[in-house]
Scaffold this motif. Structure first.
Motif: not given
Length: 291
Positions: A128-133
């Motif tokens: 959550p809140g990583g690169t994809l998001d």
């Protein structure tokens, strides 16, 4: 007579070291594993208690153990998609295109990475809140962010996609090498007869690399049944992502049930051998003429 005997036996002297290593590090451990599977043992006691087929019965009757087979279905589907993508790029890059060597390196590079490193990289990507998001939010798609590893309905898709990204390079190299081994005169003759790229792919490339395609399917299916690194590193088997190998690992080293884990390993080995046998029956390794 002595010299003739030595000449006849000398080939075996070259094979003997490799054969000895194969027996010591492959066949002996497999034999021990089969022996353990008929016993109950915690891996520490000096003695083992024989239990007959009880471990195998438990593997196939206890939902905790046979249900994890279903998780392999995600990886099987991803492996088929991986073969299709690899075959497409191998075909395209076998012809003259711009930046061909660059694309070859980009496609093969993920396979060179360590599986643990890949797991940690994609763990940060999907968190959550990583690169994809972050990327989705930057393109105005923040409403489509999900718990990519926390949602049981999405976790296996995320892990299977990661596995596909990692191993596409292997299939790509196998296909590319096989395609480039086809004589160029065949393509020239096909172009003279008016064959386009699709016709060349269908009537020249696919029949010419049939053995490699068969091998890729065998590797894909057996690899899908034996997935371990990606789910173990990224989720630890949580949220319905526990594969058969992860379950066997936990059974052996966490719950100290070596006999049961050995039975699971024997079942997995048998499944791989059966799938390989069926594959070879469907696609026999015979000489395939270009048509």
């Amino acid at each position: 007579m002595t010299g003739g005997w030595w000449r006849r036996q000398s080939p075996w002297l070259y094979v003997l070291p490799a054969l000895a290593l194969l027996i010591v590090f492959t066949y002996v451990p497999v034999g021990n594993m089969i022996w353990y599977s008929f016993h109950t043992w915690d891996g520490l006691d000096v003695t083992m208690d024989p239990v007959g087929w009880a471990n195998y019965v438990r593997v196939f009757t206890d939902e905790q153990y046979w249900r994890v087979f279903l998780v392999s279905g995600y990886y099987v589907v991803a492996s088929f998609a991986q073969i299709a993508v690899a075959l497409y790029f191998a075909t395209v890059l076998s012809f003259s295109v711009r930046f061909r060597n660059l694309f070859k390196g980009i496609l093969f590079f993920p396979y060179l990475l360590n599986g643990v490193a890949v797991g940690f990289v994609f763990l940060y990507l999907f968190q959550p809140g990583g690169t994809l998001d972050t990327v989705l939010t930057a393109f105005g798609l923040g409403g489509h962010t999900e718990l990519w590893l926390g949602d049981p309905d999405l976790a296996n898709f995320s892990l299977a996609g990661t596995s596909m990204w990692r191993f596409t390079g292997l299939s790509f190299v196998l296909f590319l090498g096989a395609i480039q081994s086809i004589p160029g005169e065949i393509y020239e003759a096909a172009e003279i007869d008016g064959a386009n790229r699709w016709h060349q792919f269908r009537h020249i490339i696919v029949p010419g690399i049939r053995r490699i395609i068969s091998l890729s399917f065998i590797l894909a299916i057996s690899g899908s049944l034996a997935v371990f690194e990606i789910p173990f590193i990224m989720t630890g088997g949580a949220n319905g992502t526990r594969t058969f190998v992860v379950q066997a690992y936990e059974t052996a080293f966490q719950f100290r049930q070596i006999g049961l884990a050995s039975a699971m390993a024997v079942v997995l080995l048998t499944m791989v051998l059966v799938v390989t046998w069926i594959q070879r029956r469907i696609l026999p390794d015979d000489e395939v003429s270009l048509s």
